[in-house]
Design an enzyme around this catalytic site. Structure first.
Site, PDB file in Angstrom:
ATOM      1  N   GLU A  27       0.874  -1.396   0.062  1.00 27.75           N
ATOM      2  CA  GLU A  27      -0.032  -0.160  -0.174  1.00 27.75           C
ATOM      3  C   GLU A  27       0.664   1.312  -0.184  1.00 27.75           C
ATOM      4  O   GLU A  27       0.561   2.268  -0.828  1.00 27.75           O
ATOM      5  CB  GLU A  27      -0.877   0.038   1.298  1.00 27.75           C
ATOM      6  CG  GLU A  27      -1.859  -1.114   1.133  1.00 27.75           C
ATOM      7  CD  GLU A  27      -1.425  -2.337   2.096  1.00 27.75           C
ATOM      8  OE1 GLU A  27      -0.231  -2.702   1.969  1.00 27.75           O
ATOM      9  OE2 GLU A  27      -2.143  -3.142   2.532  1.00 27.75           O
ATOM     10  N   CYS A  62      -0.637   0.487   7.347  1.00 22.87           N
ATOM     11  CA  CYS A  62      -0.891   0.811   6.074  1.00 22.87           C
ATOM     12  C   CYS A  62      -2.436   1.389   6.106  1.00 22.87           C
ATOM     13  O   CYS A  62      -2.642   2.490   5.391  1.00 22.87           O
ATOM     14  CB  CYS A  62      -0.749  -0.462   5.136  1.00 22.87           C
ATOM     15  SG  CYS A  62       0.699  -0.874   4.805  1.00 22.87           S
ATOM     16  N   ALA A 140      20.356 -38.700 -11.413  1.00 24.39           N
ATOM     17  CA  ALA A 140      21.782 -38.815 -11.642  1.00 24.39           C
ATOM     18  C   ALA A 140      22.138 -40.127 -12.195  1.00 24.39           C
ATOM     19  O   ALA A 140      21.419 -41.151 -11.934  1.00 24.39           O
ATOM     20  CB  ALA A 140      22.503 -38.277 -10.378  1.00 24.39           C
ATOM     21  N   SER A 146      25.119 -35.657 -12.956  1.00 26.61           N
ATOM     22  CA  SER A 146      23.807 -35.254 -13.266  1.00 26.61           C
ATOM     23  C   SER A 146      23.725 -33.981 -13.967  1.00 26.61           C
ATOM     24  O   SER A 146      22.674 -33.249 -14.370  1.00 26.61           O
ATOM     25  CB  SER A 146      22.869 -35.025 -11.811  1.00 26.61           C
ATOM     26  OG  SER A 146      23.757 -33.800 -11.134  1.00 26.61           O
ATOM     27  N   ARG A 162      13.734 -20.687  -8.159  1.00 26.55           N
ATOM     28  CA  ARG A 162      14.403 -20.355  -7.089  1.00 26.55           C
ATOM     29  C   ARG A 162      14.359 -18.752  -6.525  1.00 26.55           C
ATOM     30  O   ARG A 162      14.273 -18.537  -5.459  1.00 26.55           O
ATOM     31  CB  ARG A 162      15.969 -20.539  -7.608  1.00 26.55           C
ATOM     32  CG  ARG A 162      16.695 -21.980  -7.430  1.00 26.55           C
ATOM     33  CD  ARG A 162      18.214 -21.548  -7.832  1.00 26.55           C
ATOM     34  NE  ARG A 162      18.674 -22.901  -8.388  1.00 26.55           N
ATOM     35  CZ  ARG A 162      19.946 -23.121  -8.773  1.00 26.55           C
ATOM     36  NH1 ARG A 162      20.729 -22.052  -9.119  1.00 26.55           N
ATOM     37  NH2 ARG A 162      20.237 -24.332  -8.937  1.00 26.55           N
ATOM     38  N   ASP A 178      28.581 -32.134  -6.294  1.00 30.02           N
ATOM     39  CA  ASP A 178      28.438 -31.169  -7.526  1.00 30.02           C
ATOM     40  C   ASP A 178      29.133 -29.751  -7.248  1.00 30.02           C
ATOM     41  O   ASP A 178      29.608 -29.166  -8.331  1.00 30.02           O
ATOM     42  CB  ASP A 178      27.156 -30.787  -7.988  1.00 30.02           C
ATOM     43  CG  ASP A 178      26.238 -31.966  -8.499  1.00 30.02           C
ATOM     44  OD1 ASP A 178      27.103 -33.147  -8.365  1.00 30.02           O
ATOM     45  OD2 ASP A 178      25.225 -31.844  -8.563  1.00 30.02           O
ATOM     46  N   LEU A 182      24.155 -22.695  -6.467  1.00 30.55           N
ATOM     47  CA  LEU A 182      22.787 -22.693  -6.204  1.00 30.55           C
ATOM     48  C   LEU A 182      22.284 -21.276  -6.112  1.00 30.55           C
ATOM     49  O   LEU A 182      21.545 -20.985  -5.191  1.00 30.55           O
ATOM     50  CB  LEU A 182      22.423 -23.619  -5.033  1.00 30.55           C
ATOM     51  CG  LEU A 182      22.537 -25.088  -5.273  1.00 30.55           C
ATOM     52  CD1 LEU A 182      22.415 -25.857  -3.821  1.00 30.55           C
ATOM     53  CD2 LEU A 182      21.411 -25.773  -6.126  1.00 30.55           C
TER      54      LEU A 182
HETATM   55  N1  LIG Z   1      18.863 -33.790 -10.817  1.00 32.07           N
HETATM   56  C1  LIG Z   1      18.244 -33.014  -9.639  1.00 32.07           C
HETATM   57  O1  LIG Z   1      17.215 -32.504  -9.694  1.00 32.07           O
HETATM   58  C2  LIG Z   1      19.348 -32.930  -8.849  1.00 32.07           C
HETATM   59  C3  LIG Z   1      19.415 -31.991  -7.629  1.00 32.07           C
HETATM   60  C4  LIG Z   1      20.372 -31.848  -6.528  1.00 32.07           C
HETATM   61  C5  LIG Z   1      21.167 -32.979  -6.661  1.00 32.07           C
HETATM   62  N2  LIG Z   1      21.386 -33.927  -7.488  1.00 32.07           N
HETATM   63  C6  LIG Z   1      22.418 -35.047  -7.681  1.00 32.07           C
HETATM   64  O2  LIG Z   1      22.266 -36.004  -6.366  1.00 32.07           O
HETATM   65  C7  LIG Z   1      23.584 -36.289  -6.097  1.00 32.07           C
HETATM   66  C8  LIG Z   1      23.740 -36.446  -4.662  1.00 32.07           C
HETATM   67  O3  LIG Z   1      22.618 -37.210  -3.963  1.00 32.07           O
HETATM   68  P1  LIG Z   1      22.908 -37.468  -2.477  1.00 32.07           P
HETATM   69  O4  LIG Z   1      21.409 -38.162  -2.202  1.00 32.07           O
HETATM   70  O5  LIG Z   1      24.093 -38.063  -2.036  1.00 32.07           O
HETATM   71  O6  LIG Z   1      22.610 -35.813  -1.907  1.00 32.07           O
HETATM   72  P2  LIG Z   1      21.850 -34.942  -1.048  1.00 32.07           P
HETATM   73  O7  LIG Z   1      20.378 -35.630  -0.874  1.00 32.07           O
HETATM   74  O8  LIG Z   1      21.622 -33.733  -1.436  1.00 32.07           O
HETATM   75  O9  LIG Z   1      22.588 -35.135   0.453  1.00 32.07           O
HETATM   76  C9  LIG Z   1      22.648 -36.342   1.008  1.00 32.07           C
HETATM   77  C10 LIG Z   1      22.792 -36.331   2.230  1.00 32.07           C
HETATM   78  O10 LIG Z   1      21.704 -35.826   3.150  1.00 32.07           O
HETATM   79  C11 LIG Z   1      21.759 -36.405   4.369  1.00 32.07           C
HETATM   80  N3  LIG Z   1      20.466 -36.840   4.748  1.00 32.07           N
HETATM   81  C12 LIG Z   1      19.426 -37.389   4.585  1.00 32.07           C
HETATM   82  N4  LIG Z   1      18.457 -37.221   5.239  1.00 32.07           N
HETATM   83  C13 LIG Z   1      18.901 -36.497   6.362  1.00 32.07           C
HETATM   84  C14 LIG Z   1      18.224 -36.240   7.541  1.00 32.07           C
HETATM   85  N5  LIG Z   1      17.211 -36.538   7.987  1.00 32.07           N
HETATM   86  N6  LIG Z   1      19.060 -35.148   8.238  1.00 32.07           N
HETATM   87  C15 LIG Z   1      20.272 -34.952   7.777  1.00 32.07           C
HETATM   88  N7  LIG Z   1      20.813 -35.200   6.741  1.00 32.07           N
HETATM   89  C16 LIG Z   1      20.206 -36.074   6.105  1.00 32.07           C
HETATM   90  C17 LIG Z   1      22.499 -37.853   4.189  1.00 32.07           C
HETATM   91  O11 LIG Z   1      23.057 -37.899   5.269  1.00 32.07           O
HETATM   92  P3  LIG Z   1      23.438 -39.444   5.888  1.00 32.07           P
HETATM   93  O12 LIG Z   1      24.580 -39.808   4.789  1.00 32.07           O
HETATM   94  O13 LIG Z   1      23.835 -39.279   7.361  1.00 32.07           O
HETATM   95  O14 LIG Z   1      22.203 -40.067   5.597  1.00 32.07           O
HETATM   96  C18 LIG Z   1      23.222 -37.551   3.220  1.00 32.07           C
HETATM   97  O15 LIG Z   1      24.755 -37.359   3.341  1.00 32.07           O
HETATM   98  C19 LIG Z   1      24.438 -35.993  -7.046  1.00 32.07           C
HETATM   99  O16 LIG Z   1      24.629 -36.525  -8.015  1.00 32.07           O
HETATM  100  C20 LIG Z   1      23.709 -34.456  -7.674  1.00 32.07           C
HETATM  101  O17 LIG Z   1      24.199 -34.229  -8.666  1.00 32.07           O
HETATM  102  C21 LIG Z   1      20.505 -33.951  -8.762  1.00 32.07           C
END
Ligand SMILES: NC(=O)c1ccc[n+]([C@@H]2O[C@H](COP(=O)([O-])OP(=O)(O)OC[C@H]3O[C@@H](n4cnc5c(N)ncnc54)[C@H](OP(=O)(O)O)[C@@H]3O)[C@@H](O)[C@H]2O)c1
Length: 345
Positions: A27, A62, A140, A146, A162, A178, A182
């Site tokens: 406003e 306002c 990925a 990815s 975003r 990666d 972001l």
């Molecule tokens: N295509 C897309 O849209 C996209 C977007 C982003 C990323 N990516 C790809 O995803 C890949 C990475 O995958 P990612 O699954 O390893 O990565 P992420 O999901 O970004 O991170 C994984 C981490 O999240 C943690 N996590 C899960 N649950 C949790 C919780 N409740 N509290 C705290 N931490 C938690 C895990 O910890 P713990 O190990 O302790 O379980 C793990 O270390 C890369 O290759 C990237 O290129 C793709």
């Protein structure tokens, strides 16, 4: 929030949008705009998405500004969802002799400001999970590659989403594999959203690309490491310990508590861009409201899926979604899908 001031003969006199937290409301911006254009708004109608505020807040009421400017009628889409103030603005306007109409455009206005409504009514932000995947749902390759599955137009569109969020949230797995920035680069933006990393063991490298000058970064951790915390804070990050306390969540961030904490920090809308592990945790815990999916017309076969939630034993355990919108973005398909009923608050 928005405000448009129109004269009795339908001429646009001024328009404005609410500025960042602490800045003037819509406003005030519209009244200033009318003044800058040399228009008097006496006798005019103000169309607003949300009930004008009657409380002092950070920018002054306002309602008082509209009354002082001689506005004759206010058309508001929505009553303020904040239970402490809802309805008081309309009362104040009516008491000053201003005609008030409430309701036109309510559904559209609520959708535009769904994060604000979510925070006010549920006490948590609205969570939108963005995923870029192949048509067979892989985000990925098995080896982690990815970049890039979807096209440049789809990635630019993702940057626009975003930009509208308060926060971009990712996981430590994505940071380590990666090393992404972001930030918003592909579209113009008046401000960068904050970046939030779920990093239970404070493994974020001090030289990660995500440290961009001037951008707010918050890291939620579970396992205290005050030396690393100090080093990350010296890089400009804020580190918050938010450990899980339920059996099985020890050593991991309590994601539900993190969302409640973010709401207290006035975060309305969260844009998740994480890997399948963190995506899976957020979905399993029922913390995701909607999905923004970009599907490329390609098949990747075995790889990493969208959300690590399986394996399910029965189809009845599936997480049901409803498609709200499908749009072609360049060669890719964008799907907006919502968990049914999540917006009923
Ligand atoms: N295509 C897309 O849209 C996209 C977007 C982003 C990323 N990516 C790809 O995803 C890949 C990475 O995958 P990612 O699954 O390893 O990565 P992420 O999901 O970004 O991170 C994984 C981490 O999240 C943690 N996590 C899960 N649950 C949790 C919780 N409740 N509290 C705290 N931490 C938690 C895990 O910890 P713990 O190990 O302790 O379980 C793990 O270390 C890369 O290759 C990237 O290129 C793709």
């Amino acid at each position: 929030m928005g405000c448009v001031i129109v004269s009795t003969d339908g001429q646009l006199l001024g328009a404005g949008a609410t500025q960042r937290t602490g800045g003037p409301h819509a406003e005030i911006m519209a009244l200033r705009d009318a003044q800058a254009r040399g228009h008097s708004v006496a006798g005019a109608t103000a169309y607003v998405t949300l009930e004008p505020c009657s409380h002092q807040g950070r920018t002054g009421p306002c309602c008082d500004a509209l009354i002082a400017a001689g506005i004759k009628k206010v058309v508001a889409s929505l009553t303020d969802p904040n239970p402490r103030v809802g309805g008081q603005g309309f009362e104040r306007l009516r008491a000053a002799g201003i005609e008030v109409e409430v309701g036109p455009g309510a559904a559209e206005s609520r959708e535009l400001n769904i994060g604000f409504f979510s925070r006010m009514v549920r006490g948590t932000p609205w969570v939108r999970m963005k995923v870029a995947a192949s048509l067979d749902g892989q985000t990925a390759l098995e080896n982690g590659t990815s970049q890039w599955i979807t096209s440049a137009p789809a990635r630019a569109d993702g940057h626009a989403w975003r930009a509208r969020a308060c926060v971009v949230l990712t996981g430590i797995g994505t940071v380590l594999e990666d090393n992404p920035r972001l930030d918003v680069r592909e579209v113009d933006t008046p401000r960068q959203p904050q970046l939030l990393v779920v990093d239970s063991r404070l493994e974020t490298p001090l030289d990660a690309h995500l440290f961009i000058a001037g951008r707010a970064i918050t890291i939620y951790a579970a396992v205290p490491n005050d030396v690393k915390k100090a080093a990350l804070e010296a890089r400009g990050a804020t580190v918050i310990y938010c450990p899980g306390r339920q059996p099985g969540t020890e050593g991991k961030v309590d994601l539900a508590a993190m969302l409640r904490d973010l709401a207290t920090r006035e975060i309305n809308e969260i844009h998740v861009e994480a890997g399948h592990k963190l995506n899976g945790s957020l979905v399993r815990e029922g913390l995701v409201d909607e999905f923004l999916l970009y599907l490329a017309p390609k098949l990747l076969g075995a790889g990493r899926g969208m959300v690590n939630i399986g394996p399910l034993a029965e189809l009845s355990q599936a997480i049901e979604l409803e498609f709200r919108e499908t749009t072609m973005i360049g060669p890719d398909l964008r799907i907006l899908a919502r968990i049914p009923g999540r917006d009923r608050f």
